[in-house]
Design a protein around this motif. Structure first.
Motif, PDB file in Angstrom:
ATOM      1  N   LEU A   1     -43.183 -58.216 -83.161  1.00  8.55           N
ATOM      2  CA  LEU A   1     -42.596 -59.448 -83.686  1.00  8.55           C
ATOM      3  C   LEU A   1     -42.749 -60.560 -82.667  1.00  8.55           C
ATOM      4  O   LEU A   1     -42.282 -60.446 -81.532  1.00  8.55           O
ATOM      5  CB  LEU A   1     -41.105 -59.248 -84.003  1.00  8.55           C
TER       6      LEU A   1
ATOM      7  N   ASP B   1     -38.896 -58.175 -89.993  1.00  8.34           N
ATOM      8  CA  ASP B   1     -40.349 -58.306 -89.930  1.00  8.34           C
ATOM      9  C   ASP B   1     -40.848 -58.883 -91.257  1.00  8.34           C
ATOM     10  O   ASP B   1     -40.922 -58.180 -92.265  1.00  8.34           O
ATOM     11  CB  ASP B   1     -40.984 -56.939 -89.665  1.00  8.34           C
TER      12      ASP B   1
ATOM     13  N   SER C   1     -43.886 -60.293 -91.627  1.00  8.16           N
ATOM     14  CA  SER C   1     -45.317 -60.517 -91.420  1.00  8.16           C
ATOM     15  C   SER C   1     -46.106 -60.398 -92.720  1.00  8.16           C
ATOM     16  O   SER C   1     -47.222 -60.909 -92.798  1.00  8.16           O
ATOM     17  CB  SER C   1     -45.858 -59.536 -90.388  1.00  8.16           C
TER      18      SER C   1
ATOM     19  N   TYR D   1     -46.943 -63.816 -93.846  1.00 10.38           N
ATOM     20  CA  TYR D   1     -48.031 -64.456 -93.113  1.00 10.38           C
ATOM     21  C   TYR D   1     -49.381 -63.921 -93.597  1.00 10.38           C
ATOM     22  O   TYR D   1     -50.327 -64.687 -93.812  1.00 10.38           O
ATOM     23  CB  TYR D   1     -47.922 -64.195 -91.616  1.00 10.38           C
ATOM     24  N   SER D   2     -49.449 -62.592 -93.732  1.00  9.39           N
ATOM     25  CA  SER D   2     -50.713 -61.972 -94.143  1.00  9.39           C
ATOM     26  C   SER D   2     -51.132 -62.454 -95.520  1.00  9.39           C
ATOM     27  O   SER D   2     -52.309 -62.719 -95.770  1.00  9.39           O
ATOM     28  CB  SER D   2     -50.572 -60.449 -94.135  1.00  9.39           C
TER      29      SER D   2
ATOM     30  N   ARG E   1     -47.506 -70.389 -91.085  1.00  8.59           N
ATOM     31  CA  ARG E   1     -46.726 -69.444 -90.271  1.00  8.59           C
ATOM     32  C   ARG E   1     -45.705 -70.179 -89.406  1.00  8.59           C
ATOM     33  O   ARG E   1     -44.564 -69.726 -89.258  1.00  8.59           O
ATOM     34  CB  ARG E   1     -47.656 -68.615 -89.399  1.00  8.59           C
TER      35      ARG E   1
ATOM     36  N   THR F   1     -41.764 -69.566 -89.943  1.00  5.84           N
ATOM     37  CA  THR F   1     -40.971 -69.018 -88.833  1.00  5.84           C
ATOM     38  C   THR F   1     -39.853 -69.968 -88.448  1.00  5.84           C
ATOM     39  O   THR F   1     -38.717 -69.536 -88.166  1.00  5.84           O
ATOM     40  CB  THR F   1     -41.880 -68.760 -87.622  1.00  5.84           C
TER      41      THR F   1
END
Length: 264
Positions: free
Chosen positions: A110, A139, A141, A144-145, A214, A218
């Motif tokens: 992270l 998490d 992510s 983002y992916s 991102r 975030t």
């Protein structure tokens, strides 16, 4: 000397009469102060009673809000340890390899560092329904992916049944709940997050308005977590239970019926 003595006696009598008047004023002021003290004590007790009544009303509204509109619960997924699966497929696997796989399963990368989490992937928190969940370890992510992949690939398969959609939806609902809780509890939030579309201003909904980069995503998550922690601090939630990355779990601790100071 006799005349001087008489003058001194007359002055002493004047001072004595003046002292009596001052004593009467002093007693009158003391009686007034006692009455004011009793009145202040009575008003303080009434104010405390009103605060307790207001806290009970707030608590009732919050519990109703989180049980009817924004229910949250822990969702456990039955995932098998990759070390067990690998060991079944390869009987010659050494114990050191198994332990390394187990250790890797309990860590998450992270924001540029490895974070240890014994419940990585096993537990999620749902909001408004079992199909809208957030990972317990913070998490995100998958979002983002998804955004990065969508920039290069376009197709109907990417628009449906995607974990990124559930993450953004859960965070949007969490933002709405936090903003509503701040109104009920009368607590000003340190960070401003928009959860509704304003016609007079072209402002995007946080997490749901568009595909956030991102950095923006975030930043919005950090603001949401900061607001949740601020609410937890204002309601005296046990600090040992809180974690800066556990968005919905911190919310669950905040609105739990076991939180004694909820509504203060």
């Amino acid at each position: 000397d006799t005349e001087g003595l008489l003058r001194i006696k007359e002055e002493n009598q004047k001072h004595y009469r003046r002292a009596q008047r001052h004593q009467e004023k002093k007693e009158k002021i003391q009686r007034h102060n006692r009455r004011l003290g009793e009145l202040v004590e009575k008003k303080t007790h009434e104010l405390k009673t009103q605060y307790e009544h207001l806290a009970n009303l707030r608590r009732t509204h919050i519990l109703e809000l989180t049980s009817v509109i924004f229910p949250m619960e822990e969702v456990k997924t039955s995932m098998r340890d990759p070390a067990d699966v690998s060991s079944e497929s390869d009987n010659a696997m050494t114990s050191s390899t198994v332990s390394k796989l187990a250790e890797a399963r309990r860590t998450t990368y992270l924001s540029g560092r490895w974070v240890c989490d014994d419940h990585n992937g096993d537990t999620s928190i749902s909001i408004t329904g079992p199909w809208i969940i957030l990972p317990n370890n913070g998490d995100y992510s998958a979002y983002y992916s998804w955004v990065e992949e969508k920039k290069t690939t376009q197709g109907p398969d990417m628009e449906h049944n995607n974990p990124a959609h559930t993450i953004s939806a859960a965070l949007c609902y969490a933002t709405q709940l936090v903003n509503t809780l701040s109104l009920i509890l009368d607590v000003n939030l340190p960070k401003k997050l928009c959860n509704r579309q304003v016609k007079t201003q072209q402002r995007n909904l946080e997490f749901c308005g568009e595909n956030l980069s991102r950095h923006r995503f975030t930043r919005a998550v950090k603001k949401l977590n900061a607001n949740i922690l601020h609410l937890c601090f204002s309601q005296h939630v046990n600090l040992d239970l809180l974690h800066p990355l556990h968005t919905l779990r911190n919310l669950m601790y905040l609105v739990s019926p076991d939180t004694e100071n909820l509504g203060r």
